[in-house]
Design a protein around this motif. Structure first.
Motif, PDB file in Angstrom:
ATOM      1  N   LEU A   1      51.709  47.293  42.646  1.00 29.87           N
ATOM      2  CA  LEU A   1      50.550  46.495  42.237  1.00 29.87           C
ATOM      3  C   LEU A   1      50.656  45.050  42.711  1.00 29.87           C
ATOM      4  N   LEU A   2      51.868  44.563  42.820  1.00 33.62           N
ATOM      5  CA  LEU A   2      52.041  43.142  43.077  1.00 33.62           C
ATOM      6  C   LEU A   2      52.781  42.842  44.377  1.00 33.62           C
ATOM      7  N   THR A   3      52.724  43.735  45.346  1.00 37.64           N
ATOM      8  CA  THR A   3      53.441  43.512  46.598  1.00 37.64           C
ATOM      9  C   THR A   3      52.531  43.080  47.729  1.00 37.64           C
ATOM     10  N   ARG A   4      51.234  43.129  47.533  1.00 35.25           N
ATOM     11  CA  ARG A   4      50.304  42.738  48.595  1.00 35.25           C
ATOM     12  C   ARG A   4      49.907  41.278  48.405  1.00 35.25           C
ATOM     13  N   GLY A   5      50.342  40.419  49.291  1.00 35.69           N
ATOM     14  CA  GLY A   5      49.955  39.021  49.213  1.00 35.69           C
ATOM     15  C   GLY A   5      50.672  38.260  48.119  1.00 35.69           C
ATOM     16  N   ALA A   6      50.120  37.094  47.818  1.00 39.77           N
ATOM     17  CA  ALA A   6      50.744  36.189  46.851  1.00 39.77           C
ATOM     18  C   ALA A   6      50.639  36.726  45.429  1.00 39.77           C
ATOM     19  N   CYS A   7      51.619  36.400  44.652  1.00 43.00           N
ATOM     20  CA  CYS A   7      51.675  36.786  43.249  1.00 43.00           C
ATOM     21  C   CYS A   7      52.037  35.525  42.483  1.00 43.00           C
ATOM     22  N   ARG A   8      51.455  35.348  41.314  1.00 42.17           N
ATOM     23  CA  ARG A   8      51.778  34.180  40.488  1.00 42.17           C
ATOM     24  C   ARG A   8      52.221  34.629  39.111  1.00 42.17           C
ATOM     25  N   GLY A   9      53.075  33.820  38.529  1.00 46.46           N
ATOM     26  CA  GLY A   9      53.583  34.129  37.210  1.00 46.46           C
ATOM     27  C   GLY A   9      53.151  33.106  36.185  1.00 46.46           C
TER      28      GLY A   9
ATOM     29  N   GLY B   1      57.445  34.164  24.093  1.00 46.12           N
ATOM     30  CA  GLY B   1      58.261  35.334  24.400  1.00 46.12           C
ATOM     31  C   GLY B   1      57.570  36.356  25.281  1.00 46.12           C
ATOM     32  N   GLN B   2      56.628  35.902  26.072  1.00 45.62           N
ATOM     33  CA  GLN B   2      55.960  36.838  26.976  1.00 45.62           C
ATOM     34  C   GLN B   2      55.691  36.173  28.321  1.00 45.62           C
ATOM     35  N   ALA B   3      55.535  37.005  29.321  1.00 50.93           N
ATOM     36  CA  ALA B   3      55.268  36.534  30.676  1.00 50.93           C
ATOM     37  C   ALA B   3      54.365  37.544  31.361  1.00 50.93           C
ATOM     38  N   CYS B   4      53.671  37.098  32.395  1.00 48.07           N
ATOM     39  CA  CYS B   4      52.869  38.048  33.170  1.00 48.07           C
ATOM     40  C   CYS B   4      52.927  37.674  34.639  1.00 48.07           C
ATOM     41  N   LEU B   5      52.753  38.671  35.455  1.00 50.27           N
ATOM     42  CA  LEU B   5      52.615  38.507  36.892  1.00 50.27           C
ATOM     43  C   LEU B   5      51.207  38.953  37.247  1.00 50.27           C
TER      44      LEU B   5
ATOM     45  N   VAL C   1      42.342  33.443  38.407  1.00 47.33           N
ATOM     46  CA  VAL C   1      43.633  34.096  38.182  1.00 47.33           C
ATOM     47  C   VAL C   1      44.296  33.511  36.934  1.00 47.33           C
ATOM     48  N   ALA C   2      44.247  32.187  36.785  1.00 44.85           N
ATOM     49  CA  ALA C   2      44.842  31.540  35.607  1.00 44.85           C
ATOM     50  C   ALA C   2      44.128  31.984  34.327  1.00 44.85           C
ATOM     51  N   ALA C   3      42.791  32.099  34.373  1.00 43.10           N
ATOM     52  CA  ALA C   3      42.032  32.557  33.203  1.00 43.10           C
ATOM     53  C   ALA C   3      42.396  34.010  32.871  1.00 43.10           C
ATOM     54  N   PHE C   4      42.541  34.846  33.890  1.00 42.61           N
ATOM     55  CA  PHE C   4      42.949  36.237  33.701  1.00 42.61           C
ATOM     56  C   PHE C   4      44.322  36.278  33.035  1.00 42.61           C
ATOM     57  N   ALA C   5      45.261  35.441  33.533  1.00 42.04           N
ATOM     58  CA  ALA C   5      46.614  35.415  32.970  1.00 42.04           C
ATOM     59  C   ALA C   5      46.591  34.953  31.513  1.00 42.04           C
ATOM     60  N   ARG C   6      45.807  33.915  31.202  1.00 39.52           N
ATOM     61  CA  ARG C   6      45.723  33.448  29.814  1.00 39.52           C
ATOM     62  C   ARG C   6      45.190  34.556  28.905  1.00 39.52           C
ATOM     63  N   ALA C   7      44.161  35.267  29.377  1.00 36.58           N
ATOM     64  CA  ALA C   7      43.608  36.376  28.584  1.00 36.58           C
ATOM     65  C   ALA C   7      44.654  37.477  28.396  1.00 36.58           C
TER      66      ALA C   7
END
Length: 183
Positions: free
Chosen positions: A111-119, A124-128, A170-176
């Protein structure tokens, strides 16, 4: 009187004995510094690589059909969701089911190998979050929750309407995604 003394010493020794029994489980947390993740990090950062390793371990467990290893990589909520999905198709979450979802480019690491990925991280949680897998539009995100000393996969979400090049989206998606944990 002698019985009283023996009983007194027994009660005094009990907490010390319990401490020695519990020490192997307590020791990892004594003096351990909590790992604080940055709020945002590049997909090439060390923490992102460590999270990707969890995805690779997940994919390997699925390919082997190793139910026990899979249970050590995913959260209880993720496992429960998989069990509900399996039950909807009159199946069990077993080795055959894990293997059936591990062929080709359907693994989570893909899912996360094509192009740039941000974290992104929050407590106590993280997302890519990165470009969705081949054949899919938009972005995909994987939420991890900290359990003990490592991160476990909590949720995987595909958002076709989130352009992976749009940093604000992308940042809004990550916050959600980060705020969705436990729901």
């Amino acid at each position: 009187m002698t019985n009283r003394i023996v009983l007194s010493w027994s009660w005094a020794a009990l907490p010390v004995g319990l401490l020695f029994v519990a020490l192997p489980w307590i020791a990892p947390w004594i003096g351990a510094e909590p790992v604080v993740l940055p709020a945002t990090f590049d997909g090439k950062a060390e923490v992102a690589a460590a999270l990707r390793e969890r995805l690779l371990a997940h994919d390997a467990a699925c390919a082997r059909g190793d139910v026990n290893a899979h249970a050590e990589i995913v959260s209880a909520a993720y496992r429960s969701a998989l069990q509900r999905t399996a039950a909807a198709f009159d199946r069990d979450l077993d080795a055959a089911m894990l293997r059936s979802g591990s062929d080709g480019d359907r693994g989570l690491a893909q899912l996360l190998t094509r192009g740039a990925c941000r974290g992104f991280a929050d407590g106590g949680q993280a997302c890519l979050v990165g470009r969705a897998a081949a054949g899919l539009r938009g972005s995909s995100g994987v939420l991890f929750v900290k359990v003990g000393t490592d991160f476990r996969i909590e949720r995987v979400v595909h958002m076709p309407g989130v352009d992976p090049k749009d940093e604000a989206a992308v940042a809004a998606f990550a916050r959600a995604l980060l705020s969705s944990s436990g729901s």
